[in-house]
Motif scaffolding. Sequence first.
Motif, PDB file in Angstrom:
ATOM      1  N   UNK A 331      -0.944 -32.959  -0.554  1.00  0.00           N
ATOM      2  CA  UNK A 331      -2.019 -33.920  -0.766  1.00  0.00           C
ATOM      3  C   UNK A 331      -3.377 -33.283  -0.472  1.00  0.00           C
ATOM      4  N   UNK A 332      -4.301 -33.440  -1.394  1.00  0.00           N
ATOM      5  CA  UNK A 332      -5.639 -32.877  -1.203  1.00  0.00           C
ATOM      6  C   UNK A 332      -6.403 -33.622  -0.123  1.00  0.00           C
ATOM      7  N   UNK A 333      -6.099 -34.918   0.040  1.00  0.00           N
ATOM      8  CA  UNK A 333      -6.817 -35.738   1.024  1.00  0.00           C
ATOM      9  C   UNK A 333      -5.837 -36.315   2.030  1.00  0.00           C
ATOM     10  N   UNK A 334      -6.103 -36.069   3.305  1.00  0.00           N
ATOM     11  CA  UNK A 334      -5.281 -36.598   4.387  1.00  0.00           C
ATOM     12  C   UNK A 334      -6.093 -37.671   5.108  1.00  0.00           C
ATOM     13  N   UNK A 335      -5.492 -38.849   5.299  1.00  0.00           N
ATOM     14  CA  UNK A 335      -6.208 -39.975   5.897  1.00  0.00           C
ATOM     15  C   UNK A 335      -5.707 -40.258   7.304  1.00  0.00           C
ATOM     16  N   UNK A 336      -6.605 -40.813   8.133  1.00  0.00           N
ATOM     17  CA  UNK A 336      -6.226 -41.181   9.486  1.00  0.00           C
ATOM     18  C   UNK A 336      -5.469 -42.506   9.480  1.00  0.00           C
ATOM     19  N   UNK A 337      -5.016 -42.933  10.672  1.00  0.00           N
ATOM     20  CA  UNK A 337      -4.380 -44.234  10.822  1.00  0.00           C
ATOM     21  C   UNK A 337      -5.401 -45.303  10.423  1.00  0.00           C
ATOM     22  N   UNK A 338      -4.988 -46.209   9.573  1.00  0.00           N
ATOM     23  CA  UNK A 338      -5.899 -47.219   9.070  1.00  0.00           C
ATOM     24  C   UNK A 338      -6.502 -46.849   7.734  1.00  0.00           C
ATOM     25  N   UNK A 339      -6.450 -45.541   7.379  1.00  0.00           N
ATOM     26  CA  UNK A 339      -6.887 -45.097   6.068  1.00  0.00           C
ATOM     27  C   UNK A 339      -8.373 -45.124   5.816  1.00  0.00           C
ATOM     28  N   UNK A 340      -9.193 -45.135   6.873  1.00  0.00           N
ATOM     29  CA  UNK A 340     -10.639 -45.257   6.680  1.00  0.00           C
ATOM     30  C   UNK A 340     -11.370 -43.918   6.684  1.00  0.00           C
ATOM     31  N   UNK A 341     -10.736 -42.866   7.236  1.00  0.00           N
ATOM     32  CA  UNK A 341     -11.414 -41.569   7.329  1.00  0.00           C
ATOM     33  C   UNK A 341     -10.452 -40.457   6.924  1.00  0.00           C
ATOM     34  N   UNK A 342     -11.009 -39.389   6.401  1.00  0.00           N
ATOM     35  CA  UNK A 342     -10.188 -38.217   6.109  1.00  0.00           C
ATOM     36  C   UNK A 342     -10.060 -37.361   7.369  1.00  0.00           C
ATOM     37  N   UNK A 343      -8.960 -36.632   7.449  1.00  0.00           N
ATOM     38  CA  UNK A 343      -8.745 -35.706   8.565  1.00  0.00           C
ATOM     39  C   UNK A 343      -8.502 -34.319   7.996  1.00  0.00           C
ATOM     40  N   UNK A 344      -8.782 -33.326   8.792  1.00  0.00           N
ATOM     41  CA  UNK A 344      -8.632 -31.934   8.364  1.00  0.00           C
ATOM     42  C   UNK A 344      -7.144 -31.589   8.334  1.00  0.00           C
ATOM     43  N   UNK A 345      -6.636 -31.222   7.158  1.00  0.00           N
ATOM     44  CA  UNK A 345      -5.198 -31.082   6.946  1.00  0.00           C
ATOM     45  C   UNK A 345      -4.578 -29.993   7.822  1.00  0.00           C
ATOM     46  N   UNK A 346      -5.215 -28.835   7.909  1.00  0.00           N
ATOM     47  CA  UNK A 346      -4.626 -27.750   8.695  1.00  0.00           C
ATOM     48  C   UNK A 346      -4.518 -28.130  10.167  1.00  0.00           C
ATOM     49  N   UNK A 347      -5.540 -28.792  10.671  1.00  0.00           N
ATOM     50  CA  UNK A 347      -5.495 -29.239  12.072  1.00  0.00           C
ATOM     51  C   UNK A 347      -4.359 -30.233  12.271  1.00  0.00           C
ATOM     52  N   UNK A 348      -4.215 -31.181  11.359  1.00  0.00           N
ATOM     53  CA  UNK A 348      -3.148 -32.175  11.482  1.00  0.00           C
ATOM     54  C   UNK A 348      -1.779 -31.505  11.489  1.00  0.00           C
ATOM     55  N   UNK A 349      -1.527 -30.596  10.570  1.00  0.00           N
ATOM     56  CA  UNK A 349      -0.203 -29.964  10.496  1.00  0.00           C
ATOM     57  C   UNK A 349       0.060 -29.055  11.684  1.00  0.00           C
ATOM     58  N   UNK A 350      -0.964 -28.388  12.155  1.00  0.00           N
ATOM     59  CA  UNK A 350      -0.799 -27.530  13.342  1.00  0.00           C
ATOM     60  C   UNK A 350      -0.465 -28.383  14.570  1.00  0.00           C
ATOM     61  N   UNK A 351      -1.224 -29.467  14.783  1.00  0.00           N
ATOM     62  CA  UNK A 351      -1.002 -30.325  15.947  1.00  0.00           C
ATOM     63  C   UNK A 351       0.355 -31.029  15.864  1.00  0.00           C
ATOM     64  N   UNK A 352       0.665 -31.550  14.694  1.00  0.00           N
ATOM     65  CA  UNK A 352       1.937 -32.269  14.551  1.00  0.00           C
ATOM     66  C   UNK A 352       3.123 -31.319  14.606  1.00  0.00           C
ATOM     67  N   UNK A 353       2.923 -30.085  14.170  1.00  0.00           N
ATOM     68  CA  UNK A 353       3.988 -29.097  14.308  1.00  0.00           C
ATOM     69  C   UNK A 353       4.353 -28.876  15.760  1.00  0.00           C
ATOM     70  N   UNK A 354       3.340 -28.839  16.633  1.00  0.00           N
ATOM     71  CA  UNK A 354       3.585 -28.695  18.068  1.00  0.00           C
ATOM     72  C   UNK A 354       4.370 -29.890  18.602  1.00  0.00           C
ATOM     73  N   UNK A 355       3.980 -31.091  18.173  1.00  0.00           N
ATOM     74  CA  UNK A 355       4.675 -32.297  18.641  1.00  0.00           C
ATOM     75  C   UNK A 355       6.124 -32.318  18.154  1.00  0.00           C
ATOM     76  N   UNK A 356       6.347 -31.963  16.901  1.00  0.00           N
ATOM     77  CA  UNK A 356       7.711 -31.944  16.376  1.00  0.00           C
ATOM     78  C   UNK A 356       8.579 -30.935  17.119  1.00  0.00           C
ATOM     79  N   UNK A 357       8.008 -29.784  17.468  1.00  0.00           N
ATOM     80  CA  UNK A 357       8.761 -28.801  18.245  1.00  0.00           C
ATOM     81  C   UNK A 357       9.095 -29.357  19.631  1.00  0.00           C
ATOM     82  N   UNK A 358       8.156 -30.088  20.216  1.00  0.00           N
ATOM     83  CA  UNK A 358       8.390 -30.721  21.514  1.00  0.00           C
ATOM     84  C   UNK A 358       9.519 -31.753  21.397  1.00  0.00           C
ATOM     85  N   UNK A 359       9.516 -32.522  20.315  1.00  0.00           N
ATOM     86  CA  UNK A 359      10.570 -33.504  20.093  1.00  0.00           C
ATOM     87  C   UNK A 359      11.919 -32.832  19.864  1.00  0.00           C
TER      88      UNK A 359
END
Length: 377
Positions: A331-359
């Motif tokens: 997806x070219x555009x990544x949205x935050x919770x609520x869908x009102x703002x875009x978020x930086x995709x690389x930051x989101x995947x990097x941060x969530x990758x850490x959380x998934x590894x923790x899980x």
Amino acid sequence: MSEAPTTHSPQLGDEVRDLFRVPPERAVFEPLTHNPKNGVTAGVWRVTVAERSAVLKVLTRGKQTTEIWAASEDPRHWNFWRREAYVYEEGVARAWEPWGITAPKLLASVERPDGDVALWLEDVRGEPATGWSTAAHAGHARRLGAAHGRALAEQTEPLDHPWLSRRFLRDYTAAQTTGRDLLDDDTAWQQPLVHDHFPEGLREEMVRLHHEREWILRIMESLPRVFSHLDQWPANLTAPHSGQSVLFDWAFAGDGALGEDIGNYIPDTILDGFLPAARLPELATAVYEGYVRGLRDSGWQGDERLVRLGVCASSVKYDWLTALMLSRAGDAQQLDYGGSRTVEAEHRYRERGVVLAFLADWAREARGLATELGFPH
């Protein structure tokens, strides 16, 4: 977010007059962030008249949305459309008040002619949990542990109104199917956002978690039962006073496993960006220790391994998130919770990758504890 409703509606105008004792045109409606996909929520607004304010939340069953988030007429279903109204009307949202966890006061519950229910709630002001310190998160967990521990120590039956949810974890995760066919797709795992930002070995661990889903769900369903909020995360919390938590959004409330609420709270605090992923181990330790301290403070003398198992096995709730991330990596555009703002995709995947590894680590720990405690595979 929802657009402001028109005060030209006779029904809404009457509600404003009844609550504020002023003409409806004097009311100012401010949309509040919520999940716009959820079919049970027509909208949430802060309504202000001069120096007074209240929160209006409209529950519905007629909203067009995806199948995943469709409103249900089944009172036990995780997304039963009218549950939150019952929780407030019957006082269930204040069940934990003796231990410092409460909810906004219900100012009015209005059955509208179109079948919707308008909940007018106290507008609680305080320090949102989205900005809390680690110690504040741990304090809330201790209060929650005390509430759960007292019920278990006194062998009190969990609250069981006919409209409280059952089998939340099983049914919620079963409904989240987006991208599930991509878990075993080599191409999906080679997408740049995934390949570059998900830790090595994550694929194997999350695929294993998916394949063991049924076993882990059976474990969760066999743990001690407690009345649970089932959607505890910082966006649903504030602190008007030191030592007090106010919880919002009781739409999923019902039967849960010991530790399940904080098993949701910890990862969700990071997944939605309220703390950086680097703080996850610190947060997880503080919240878990706070919860156990609360359990012990209230007299519960059970096996702590059951608490730890409930927290770690809660990782199964996020089985669907890996698949969803795979499906959205292009997806070219990544949205935050609520869908009102875009978020930086690389930051989101990097941060969530850490959380998934923790899980994934939690899932490994859960396997060991389940074996140690004699749960059959």
